[in-house]
Write an enzyme that holds these catalytic residues in place. Structure first.
Site, short mmCIF file in Angstrom:
data_model
loop_
_atom_site.label_atom_id
_atom_site.label_comp_id
_atom_site.label_asym_id
_atom_site.label_seq_id
_atom_site.Cartn_x
_atom_site.Cartn_y
_atom_site.Cartn_z
CB CYS A 209 -0.91 -0.01 1.23
SG CYS A 209 -1.78 -1.57 1.50
CB ALA A 211 -0.06 6.12 -2.62
N PRO A 212 1.62 7.66 -0.25
CG PRO A 212 2.12 9.69 0.82
CD PRO A 212 1.46 8.35 1.06
N GLY A 213 4.28 7.27 -0.96
CA GLY A 213 5.63 6.88 -1.35
C GLY A 213 6.73 7.22 -0.38
N GLY A 214 6.39 7.78 0.78
CA GLY A 214 7.44 8.14 1.74
C GLY A 214 8.24 6.93 2.21
CE LYS A 215 4.95 4.20 6.85
NZ LYS A 215 4.04 5.27 6.37
CG ASP A 260 -7.91 -4.51 -3.83
OD1 ASP A 260 -7.34 -4.55 -2.73
OD2 ASP A 260 -9.14 -4.44 -3.94
CG ASP A 279 1.94 2.34 5.97
OD1 ASP A 279 1.76 2.31 7.21
OD2 ASP A 279 1.89 3.38 5.30
CB CYS A 332 -0.69 6.49 11.08
SG CYS A 332 -1.90 6.74 9.75
#
Length: 396
Positions: A209, A211-215, A260, A279, A332
């Protein structure tokens, strides 16, 4: 952030049922009360006059008179009568700290009145801006020095080895070195998730999962741009966001794909993953400092629906992990229903998985956040969002 408390005032001073107040007038009242009771530099008389004039433009003299009566009544009241903390502590915290009553009651049950009060007060603070050094381009100390030369006040994070906190930052559009890709904006707790997965150069990783791509990009820099990361998301627009982030940061090993995570994945035959990050979508109640609107958008009914989705994703992506590999589940949010309950349910169904140790992959400063095999950065004990992370190992 303060809508619940403001609405309590409106209910108290209005002779019209709250539900019957027109939306435009309601928002004018919220704005006026916010200026009077929360902001410090606007004279009360100016707040009242501007609110009344705005109401007149929308609903004529009657609207202006209604707004004037409520705001002036609030100004005359020496002390706003809030719910009695001894008779109903949950209702008192809900109103004074501006959180949904169902949220407060749940957290009182899980953590007690004192911890609930701490958590809600923490949620109402404005958080510092956290950066993640892009170690593909620069070291943390060098970046701190460059930011200081620009007149900023950067501090090395206490828990993330790449993290930097910016006190009193300028608007994001004015931040130096952001376009050059020397760092990404990412909360410190979020940065710890990658440390727990501990991806190594040359490995093949699944970000289910993404997006947004930080991890995603954090994993790539930990892998020194060596290996491969399959980054999945349901939305083409969000996948484009990941691609732009990779381009800005100089990340070259990410393969974005539309999928998905709860269903069969478009993974080439024969590919097995050394690590999988789930995540998962969650209620987001660990990020209320940064996203105060979440408290009013999410309902209690969302928790059960999200738990089903989270469990489906965790079960599905576990099938793509090779024996001996690491599967990280993270949210989170602060509720057991989306956290421990999901992981424990999964472990009951999958005896080939076990909880893995985190002490060997996290700095010693993070060890106080470990709780019965999980990482939990809540209730607030540091300037971090509320994250829950489980590290699962598949038997070899």
């Amino acid at each position: 952030r303060w809508r619940g408390k403001l609405d309590w005032m409106i209910r108290h001073f209005s002779n019209v049922s709250f539900e019957k107040i027109e939306r435009d007038i309601l928002n004018i009242l919220r704005l006026g009360l916010y200026q009077i009771f929360v902001l410090t530099k606007i004279p009360s008389s100016a707040a009242v006059n501007e609110s009344v004039e705005l109401a007149k433009k929308i609903r004529g003299t009657g609207g202006g008179g209604f707004v004037n009566a409520i705001l002036r009544s609030a100004l005359r009241e020496e002390e706003i009568p809030y719910p009695d903390v001894d008779k109903d502590p949950a209702l008192h915290i809900s109103v004074v700290q501006s959180h949904p009553l169902w949220f407060v009651r749940r957290w009182v049950k899980e953590a007690g009145v004192e911890e609930t009060l701490k958590l809600c007060a923490f949620n109402n603070q404005i958080p510092p801006l956290a950066l993640r050094t892009n170690t593909l381009k620069i070291g943390r100390e060098n970046l701190i020095e460059k930011l200081r030369k620009k007149g900023l006040n950067p501090l090395a994070c206490s828990f993330s080895e790449e993290g930097i906190l910016l006190k009193d930052p300028p608007p994001i559009s004015e931040l130096p070195f952001l376009k050059e890709g020397l760092y990404a904006i990412q909360d410190e707790a979020s940065q710890l998730v990658t440390s727990i997965l501990d991806p190594r150069p040359g490995e093949t990783i699944l970000d289910a999962c993404a997006a947004p791509g930080g991890k995603t990009t954090h994993m790539a820099q930990r892998m020194k741009n060596e290996g491969e990361i399959y980054a999945l998301d349901l939305s083409r627009e969000k996948l484009d966001l990941i691609k732009r982030g990779c381009l800005r940061l100089g990340v070259k090993i990410v393969r974005p794909a539309k999928a998905d995570a709860a269903l069969s994945l478009p993974i080439p035959k024969g590919v097995e993953f050394d690590g999988v990050l789930a995540d998962v979508p969650c209620s987001g109640f660990g990020t209320l400092r940064r996203n105060p609107d979440v408290r009013w958008r999410r309902t209690e009914d969302d928790l059960g629906r999200l738990r089903e989705l989270q469990s489906s994703i965790l079960r599905n992506v576990s099938n793509y992990l090779k024996k001996g590999g690491v599967l990280v589940y993270s949210t989170c949010t602060v509720f057991r229903e989306e956290n421990e309950d999901v992981v424990e349910g999964f472990l009951d169904e999958h005896p080939e998985f076990r909880l893995g140790q985190m002490a060997t992959v996290l700095p010693e400063t993070c060890h106080p956040f470990m709780d019965r095999g999980y990482l939990k950065t809540y209730p607030p004990r540091a300037e971090m969002d509320g994250f829950f992370v489980a590290r699962l190992i598949r038997s070899s």
